[in-house]
Structure formats: C-alpha cells, structure tokens
Design a protein around this motif. Structure first.
Motif, PDB file in Angstrom:
ATOM      1  N   GLU A 255       0.782  -1.259  -0.091  1.00 13.07           N
ATOM      2  CA  GLU A 255       0.123   0.166   0.031  1.00 13.07           C
ATOM      3  C   GLU A 255       0.805   1.336  -0.118  1.00 13.07           C
ATOM      4  N   SER A 258       2.343   1.777  -3.253  1.00 14.34           N
ATOM      5  CA  SER A 258       1.621   2.384  -4.483  1.00 14.34           C
ATOM      6  C   SER A 258       1.414   3.860  -4.411  1.00 14.34           C
ATOM      7  N   ASN A 259       1.467   4.293  -3.221  1.00 16.31           N
ATOM      8  CA  ASN A 259       1.341   5.828  -3.124  1.00 16.31           C
ATOM      9  C   ASN A 259       2.917   6.452  -2.792  1.00 16.31           C
ATOM     10  N   ASP A 261       5.977   8.698  -2.289  1.00 22.50           N
ATOM     11  CA  ASP A 261       6.262   9.876  -3.014  1.00 22.50           C
ATOM     12  C   ASP A 261       7.553  10.217  -1.959  1.00 22.50           C
TER      13      ASP A 261
END
Length: 495
Positions: A255, A258-259, A261
């Motif tokens: 998880e 997946s995002n 940054d």
C-alpha cells in the motif's frame, strides 16, 4: 567368579559405554569455564527450573557466583547474576558480547531475518544506525511523539470504562500498539478494527502467560523438544501466526509502495522504501524482506513490554491503594482535573516517578533481557568465555540484589525518594538492559508509561472487583521472553 569372554553381553556393554561417553561429552564444560549446576543429557537444567526462571538463576548465585554457567539443551550458557558482571560484559567489553545466538523459536518467528535477533555485524550495524536515526526523526522520545500519546490517552480511558468486551490487558495493548503504529505505519487503528485486533491477538499469543508460551519458552532453552507432540503443535501454531502476520505487513508495504512519494516521507515504511530505492539491487541490508521483519520487530517490541508494564501498574494500583492515592494527589496538585499530563511534569511528580521506577525494578518485564552471544573469546571475572557462547544478563538478579536495594522483596516506591522529597534515579534499575544492544525504544517506552499511567489515575480510580478477588501482585508467569502479570480484572470508577 570369573566371567569368560563368551559370557559378556556385548550389545549391552556397548550401549552402556556409548551412553557414558555421550553424557560425558554433553555435560563437559570448556576449560576454565564458569562453574554451575549439572543438568541432564539433551535437556540440561531445564527440568529443574521453577516457574520464575530468572529467580531460580538468581538463587544459584549464592553457590556459584555472579558469573556462572548452566546447561540448556546441549549448550552451556553463561549467566550474569549481578550489575558489575553485566556492566563489565555488555558495556566495558560490549564489542565482544554483542552477538545474538541462533535460537530456534526466534528464528521461527522472524524467518531468520529479524533485526532484534540478528547477529552482530555490518548488517545489524547499518540497520541499528538507520533505525535510531529514523525513529528520532519521527519524534520517538521527543515532543511530537508525546502529543501522539496524549491524543491516545482518552481512547484508552474510554475503552477501560466500557463493558468488558475484552480484557484490560488487551485494551492497554491496543493503546500502546497504536503509538508505534503511528511511527511505523503512519496511522492509528480503532480498537475494533478486525485486522488490528487479529495482529494484537498474534502478538499476545506469543507474549501471554499460557501453556502455549510455556512450551515455546522450553523450546528456546532445549530446541530438541520440538519433535515431541505438544511442542510440535506449538511450533506449527507459531509458524502459522508468523506467516499470517508477515502477510499483513506485506499488505501495508505494498500500500505504501503504491502511493510512495520520496518528497513526502510519512513514516518508517516510507523512509525504508526510500533507502531501498537508493541502494543497489539485491542489497543485503535494505530490501523488502528486511523491511517487513524490521516492522515486525518494532511492532512486537513496541507493544508487549509497555503494555505488560502498564498491566502490572494497574494490579499494583489496586493492590496498594495508598500508592494510588499518593499518585492521585500529585496529579491533582500538578495538573488538576483537566490538565494534560506530559513529560515536563515529571520533576513536579517525584512519587509517581518513584512508583514507576520501583515497578520496573520489582516486576521486571524482560527479566533475562534478550540473549547475547560472544563474538570472540573473552575473559570475565577470571573465567574464559569461548567465542559463540550464549550469554544471559539476569536483570532480575540485579533488581533483587540486597547490595543495592534494602529489603528488595518489598514493593516500596519510597526507596527512591530522598529527604527533600525529590526523586532518586537509580543506575541499578536497568529494565531495558545496557550496552550496544539495549532497547532502542526505551525513551518512547518511558514516555508511554508515564503519560498513560498519569492519564488513567487522573480520570479513573482503580479498585478491586469484589466478585473477582485480585491475584497476588508478587507472583507472575513467564512467556517466551517476558514476565507477565496474572490474569485479573479491576473496576474503573470515574473520579
């Protein structure tokens, strides 16, 4: 009467000689090794230990000294039974005593890659440095983390006053686990979240005082027992739990990936993923598998010891109401009814600090620390300790040493209050161990115990349940590595 050669029963003779030689080999100690009691072949001294292993070893000090040996399974371990021996080994000769022995149960849980159970070397050093730096960066032991604990306290208090949907010990674990979850996973969980609840159940199954953990504790000392049916079943349950827990952690990591940054590092997982991205492919230190195991270790260590300490605290408050009232009076004078407890209040609450220190001394949650191993041959108290010898620092023995604490069997917070009413910090209370492999989260743990305990007593009165007699405060039970309070329930009345 003389026996002829024909009269000799060679098979029986051969078995007898072989048994004697095997026993001699298994029980033989290295040259100039510390003295200690003899055990049984294969099992060693395990069958002779009492319900409190650390206390049984402490009592052997009178006969064998502060540095002694004992046979566990087929190995000879060295037990350090006083502060000077522990300090000499773990601090003054820390580079020689900072290894981790191979341990069947811990390897079963960590799949042989756990940070806490990792042997001393370049990989451990790199992870240790990274862990300390990032945990501090996310506020562990600092003001930012203090705010998280303060925010969690009302959730804990509300949970404690609700119907008995689960035990008080479990509710304490929810609150404590949420603090480390904020650091590692980036968020807290509701106490009825199914995944969170199952993760806590797995953690507690490894740490609670139960038949299952007693079997595992025996396996840590004598792994050969894993072939016997009751132990074999405990191995399967533990292995299945470890696989399930790791799958949950993989989901959290995926998880985050997946995002992810790199310009917005939210938590420990993100920080580790960034390090993986900067490292060469197939790096032995920064890789996904190592990340999952590091998370597991942080969640385990960040949940069990503090929640167990707080559970002991609740039992102490109910057992010694005079202690509870003194803490309540301090809170009233320092915070009033609505003030928020924080670490800045410690200097104004000497009795509360003394109560916590006495609790950590008297009910040492990890009484034999985490096992060490010699990285090279060492000399300790005149004895020769070979390389790869398992070392056990008996913190319990230090905490019950009459040379440092008068009447150590008594629970007496006042022993840490001076004539001027100020708190006395003792260098001989070492619940987090000492040296290079002392607990990296001890500042967070101290912060949690102080703020949660103060928050509870500020709002709630802890009293015995007349329908459920309190168990003795002086008798706990062993799990794999921790000394747990007996199961109990108390009543929480709002003040």
């Amino acid at each position: 009467m003389m026996l002829s050669i024909q009269d000799i029963d060679y098979p029986t003779y051969f078995i007898g000689i072989s048994t004697f030689l095997i026993c001699y080999y298994l029980l033989k100690r290295p040259k100039n090794f510390p003295p200690g009691p003899r055990g049984l072949p294969l099992l060693g001294y395990v069958p002779f230990l009492g319900s409190n292993t650390a206390e049984s070893l402490r009592q052997l000090k009178e006969k064998y000294g502060s540095v002694m040996s004992i046979q566990f399974g087929r190995e000879h371990w060295v037990i350090l039974n006083d502060f000077n021996a522990i300090n000499e080994a773990l601090v003054k000769q820390g580079h020689k005593f900072s290894g981790r022995p191979v341990n069947f149960v811990f390897d079963l849980i960590t799949k042989e890659h756990g940070f806490l159970s990792m042997d001393y070397g370049p990989t451990w050093k790199a992870l240790q440095k990274f862990g300390l730096m990032k945990l501090r960066g996310f506020g562990v032991g600092r003001k930012g983390m203090e705010e998280h604990i303060i925010e969690e306290t009302p959730y804990l208090i509300e949970s404690l006053t609700k119907a008995k949907d689960c035990t008080s010990q479990m509710k304490l674990t929810f609150a404590v686990s949420n603090i480390i979850c904020r650091v590692v996973l980036g968020s807290r969980f509701e106490y009825d979240d199914k995944k969170f609840l199952h993760m806590i159940e797995i953690i507690q199954r490894f740490s609670e005082d139960s038949t299952h953990t007693h079997l595992l504790a025996s396996l840590t000392l004598a792994p050969i027992l894993r072939f016997i049916p009751p132990f074999r079943n405990a191995v399967k349950i533990t292995s299945d739990d470890a696989d399930c827990f790791m799958e949950y952690l993989r989901e959290f990591v995926e998880e985050h990936k997946s995002n992810f940054d790199q310009n917005n590092i939210r938590d420990f997982i993100d920080a580790f993923l960034l390090e993986i991205k900067k490292s060469p492919k197939d790096d032995s230190v920064f890789n996904k598998f190592q990340l999952i195991q590091f998370i597991r270790d942080l969640l385990d260590a960040g949940s069990v010891t503090v929640s167990s300490t707080l559970a002991w605290a609740l039992l102490a408050l109910a057992t010694f109401p005079e202690c509870q009232e003194k803490i309540s009076q301090e809170i009233s004078e320092t915070l009033g009814e609505d003030g928020l407890p924080s670490m800045k209040h410690r200097d104004d609450m000497p009795y509360t600090c003394a109560f916590i220190q006495e609790l950590m001394r008297h009910r040492t949650v990890v009484p034999m620390s985490i096992f060490r191993k010699t990285n090279e041959e060492a000399i300790l108290n005149g004895y020769t300790i070979p390389k790869n010898t398992t070392i056990t620092p008996n913190l319990w023995a230090v905490h019950f040493d009459s040379d440092h604490f008068e009447n150590p069997q008594e629970f007496l917070p006042e022993r840490f209050i001076d004539r001027d009413g100020k708190f006395i910090k003792s260098n001989h209370v070492i619940p987090f161990s000492i040296g290079q492999r002392g607990c990296i989260g001890q500042q967070l743990a101290k912060m949690e115990v102080f703020i949660f305990l103060t928050g509870i007593v500020q709002k709630l009165k802890v009293i015995p349940d007349p329908e459920r007699p309190l168990p003795s405060f002086y008798i706990g039970g062993n799990s794999v590595a921790t000394y747990e309070p007996p199961k109990f329930e108390v009543i929480f009345e709002r003040r």
